[in-house]
Design a protein around this motif. Sequence first.
Motif, PDB file in Angstrom:
ATOM      1  N   ASP A   1      31.547  10.728   6.056  1.00  0.00           N
ATOM      2  CA  ASP A   1      30.985   9.584   6.785  1.00  0.00           C
ATOM      3  C   ASP A   1      31.659   8.285   6.350  1.00  0.00           C
ATOM      4  N   ILE A   2      31.825   8.107   5.030  1.00  0.00           N
ATOM      5  CA  ILE A   2      32.444   6.885   4.502  1.00  0.00           C
ATOM      6  C   ILE A   2      33.898   6.778   4.963  1.00  0.00           C
ATOM      7  N   LEU A   3      34.625   7.894   4.889  1.00  0.00           N
ATOM      8  CA  LEU A   3      36.028   7.882   5.302  1.00  0.00           C
ATOM      9  C   LEU A   3      36.171   7.523   6.784  1.00  0.00           C
ATOM     10  N   MET A   4      35.271   8.035   7.614  1.00  0.00           N
ATOM     11  CA  MET A   4      35.339   7.752   9.047  1.00  0.00           C
ATOM     12  C   MET A   4      34.999   6.294   9.340  1.00  0.00           C
ATOM     13  N   ILE A   5      34.056   5.740   8.600  1.00  0.00           N
ATOM     14  CA  ILE A   5      33.704   4.326   8.777  1.00  0.00           C
ATOM     15  C   ILE A   5      34.847   3.423   8.315  1.00  0.00           C
ATOM     16  N   VAL A   6      35.395   3.733   7.130  1.00  0.00           N
ATOM     17  CA  VAL A   6      36.458   2.902   6.554  1.00  0.00           C
ATOM     18  C   VAL A   6      37.752   2.982   7.370  1.00  0.00           C
ATOM     19  N   SER A   7      37.878   3.998   8.243  1.00  0.00           N
ATOM     20  CA  SER A   7      39.070   4.098   9.088  1.00  0.00           C
ATOM     21  C   SER A   7      39.258   2.840   9.936  1.00  0.00           C
ATOM     22  N   GLY A   8      38.146   2.148  10.237  1.00  0.00           N
ATOM     23  CA  GLY A   8      38.246   0.891  10.981  1.00  0.00           C
ATOM     24  C   GLY A   8      38.945  -0.183  10.173  1.00  0.00           C
ATOM     25  N   ILE A   9      38.626  -0.279   8.886  1.00  0.00           N
ATOM     26  CA  ILE A   9      39.284  -1.255   8.006  1.00  0.00           C
ATOM     27  C   ILE A   9      40.737  -0.867   7.790  1.00  0.00           C
ATOM     28  N   VAL A  10      40.973   0.426   7.574  1.00  0.00           N
ATOM     29  CA  VAL A  10      42.332   0.931   7.349  1.00  0.00           C
ATOM     30  C   VAL A  10      43.229   0.620   8.546  1.00  0.00           C
ATOM     31  N   THR A  11      42.662   0.636   9.743  1.00  0.00           N
ATOM     32  CA  THR A  11      43.417   0.314  10.951  1.00  0.00           C
ATOM     33  C   THR A  11      43.712  -1.185  11.041  1.00  0.00           C
ATOM     34  N   ALA A  12      42.719  -2.008  10.709  1.00  0.00           N
ATOM     35  CA  ALA A  12      42.831  -3.452  10.908  1.00  0.00           C
ATOM     36  C   ALA A  12      43.723  -4.145   9.876  1.00  0.00           C
ATOM     37  N   VAL A  13      43.644  -3.733   8.612  1.00  0.00           N
ATOM     38  CA  VAL A  13      44.351  -4.447   7.536  1.00  0.00           C
ATOM     39  C   VAL A  13      45.871  -4.520   7.756  1.00  0.00           C
ATOM     40  N   PRO A  14      46.571  -3.395   8.007  1.00  0.00           N
ATOM     41  CA  PRO A  14      48.015  -3.512   8.210  1.00  0.00           C
ATOM     42  C   PRO A  14      48.392  -4.319   9.452  1.00  0.00           C
ATOM     43  N   LEU A  15      47.545  -4.313  10.487  1.00  0.00           N
ATOM     44  CA  LEU A  15      47.825  -5.124  11.672  1.00  0.00           C
ATOM     45  C   LEU A  15      47.792  -6.613  11.341  1.00  0.00           C
ATOM     46  N   ILE A  16      46.830  -7.014  10.532  1.00  0.00           N
ATOM     47  CA  ILE A  16      46.724  -8.423  10.128  1.00  0.00           C
ATOM     48  C   ILE A  16      47.908  -8.806   9.240  1.00  0.00           C
ATOM     49  N   LEU A  17      48.277  -7.914   8.308  1.00  0.00           N
ATOM     50  CA  LEU A  17      49.446  -8.167   7.453  1.00  0.00           C
ATOM     51  C   LEU A  17      50.718  -8.275   8.290  1.00  0.00           C
ATOM     52  N   PHE A  18      50.851  -7.388   9.275  1.00  0.00           N
ATOM     53  CA  PHE A  18      52.014  -7.412  10.156  1.00  0.00           C
ATOM     54  C   PHE A  18      52.091  -8.736  10.914  1.00  0.00           C
ATOM     55  N   ALA A  19      50.971  -9.215  11.417  1.00  0.00           N
ATOM     56  CA  ALA A  19      50.951 -10.475  12.164  1.00  0.00           C
ATOM     57  C   ALA A  19      51.405 -11.634  11.280  1.00  0.00           C
ATOM     58  N   LYS A  20      50.939 -11.647  10.025  1.00  0.00           N
ATOM     59  CA  LYS A  20      51.349 -12.707   9.101  1.00  0.00           C
ATOM     60  C   LYS A  20      52.839 -12.621   8.790  1.00  0.00           C
TER      61      LYS A  20
ATOM     62  N   ALA B   1      29.155  17.154  16.353  1.00  0.00           N
ATOM     63  CA  ALA B   1      29.624  15.965  15.642  1.00  0.00           C
ATOM     64  C   ALA B   1      29.773  16.235  14.150  1.00  0.00           C
ATOM     65  N   SER B   2      30.848  15.739  13.569  1.00  0.00           N
ATOM     66  CA  SER B   2      31.037  15.833  12.114  1.00  0.00           C
ATOM     67  C   SER B   2      30.369  14.653  11.421  1.00  0.00           C
ATOM     68  N   PHE B   3      30.394  13.485  12.053  1.00  0.00           N
ATOM     69  CA  PHE B   3      29.794  12.277  11.483  1.00  0.00           C
ATOM     70  C   PHE B   3      28.289  12.489  11.293  1.00  0.00           C
ATOM     71  N   LEU B   4      27.822  12.245  10.085  1.00  0.00           N
ATOM     72  CA  LEU B   4      26.410  12.426   9.690  1.00  0.00           C
ATOM     73  C   LEU B   4      25.988  13.893   9.613  1.00  0.00           C
ATOM     74  N   HIS B   5      26.958  14.807   9.749  1.00  0.00           N
ATOM     75  CA  HIS B   5      26.609  16.225   9.716  1.00  0.00           C
ATOM     76  C   HIS B   5      27.397  17.033   8.672  1.00  0.00           C
ATOM     77  N   VAL B   6      28.332  16.413   7.959  1.00  0.00           N
ATOM     78  CA  VAL B   6      29.144  17.153   6.982  1.00  0.00           C
ATOM     79  C   VAL B   6      28.744  16.737   5.570  1.00  0.00           C
ATOM     80  N   ASP B   7      29.201  15.549   5.149  1.00  0.00           N
ATOM     81  CA  ASP B   7      28.803  15.011   3.848  1.00  0.00           C
ATOM     82  C   ASP B   7      29.030  13.507   3.851  1.00  0.00           C
ATOM     83  N   VAL B   8      28.545  12.851   2.801  1.00  0.00           N
ATOM     84  CA  VAL B   8      28.622  11.388   2.706  1.00  0.00           C
ATOM     85  C   VAL B   8      30.079  10.924   2.635  1.00  0.00           C
ATOM     86  N   LYS B   9      30.908  11.681   1.904  1.00  0.00           N
ATOM     87  CA  LYS B   9      32.322  11.316   1.773  1.00  0.00           C
ATOM     88  C   LYS B   9      32.989  11.244   3.143  1.00  0.00           C
TER      89      LYS B   9
END
Length: 309
Positions: free
Chosen positions: A215-234, A205-213
């Motif tokens: 880990d943050i990028l992998m977590i924020v990928s959820g927000i990055v996925t959701a935001v344009p979908l919500i904008l598209f729906a509007k 696993a890379s998550f929690l085993h590489v560096d903090v940056k």
Amino acid sequence: MSNEKKGVLSAFLAYAFWGAFPLYWKLLEHVPSMEILLSRVIWSFVFTVLAVIVFGMRKDLIADLKYLWSHQKHFWQLAGASFVISMNWYLYIWAVNHNHLIETSLGYYINPLLSVILGVIFFKETLSRAQWIATGIAFFAVIILTVNYGSVPWVALLIAVSFAIYGVLKKKIKLDATRGLAIETLFILPFALGYYVYLFTTNHASFLHVDVKTDILMIVSGIVTAVPLILFAKGAQNIPLYLLGFIQYVSPTITLVIGVVLYKEPFSQVELLAFSIIWAALLLFSGSKIIETRRAHHNPREKADTIKV
């Protein structure tokens, strides 16, 4: 600002986000594509469920789940759509991080025309002569690229086909964008969690085993996925479908520019010719749709026929 202007702005921002996605995935190119996909699924589920709770849609989400369970056809269609879009996400991430940005751009240029063909096959939709010609022109451009590459541009075609199939499976399932993403990722969640257990137990696993940056990028990928979908729906709620269809070409255009200018992917004169042919086909197709829609608007009988189709 009028609702239509808000809709145009929301749709434009959604497609601009999608077009700029390669910049984000490139930050994670040291992580295997499959793990990026699984992380995206898990964190998209987490953040969309949180959004559902925060915006007071918990009861609506439960109602959606009950409806799907009582309508098994729609349940399995959405399950199939979830797996297909996961494959699309994987192909996209893999292509970006293996220097195939131009091919991903090509895939999303081809996708709308392919979606139209599937609409004719599965939903008995009709095309005008201009739209058939536009589709044929785009197919000719793909043949040019195939001859130039010396092989079929599989990455582009698989991205286009997977997204078109996803559209077919979801066509008759009406779900709110946020709740829909929560349910779609829920279908894949057990597989994602299971695979992550395997990665952690085998120390891959890379998550929690590489560096903090990372880990943050992998977590924020959820927000990055959701935001344009919500904008598209509007955006989709406030502007005509033909205008939304025209704006969607913002995304592959941004991706193409990023690939050629920023990451210096090779772009020969033959590829420029092929892409120019595809742009011409898209202009012809979009122009014919705009004319068709305006005619239907001014002719109530034609409008009724269009709605019926």
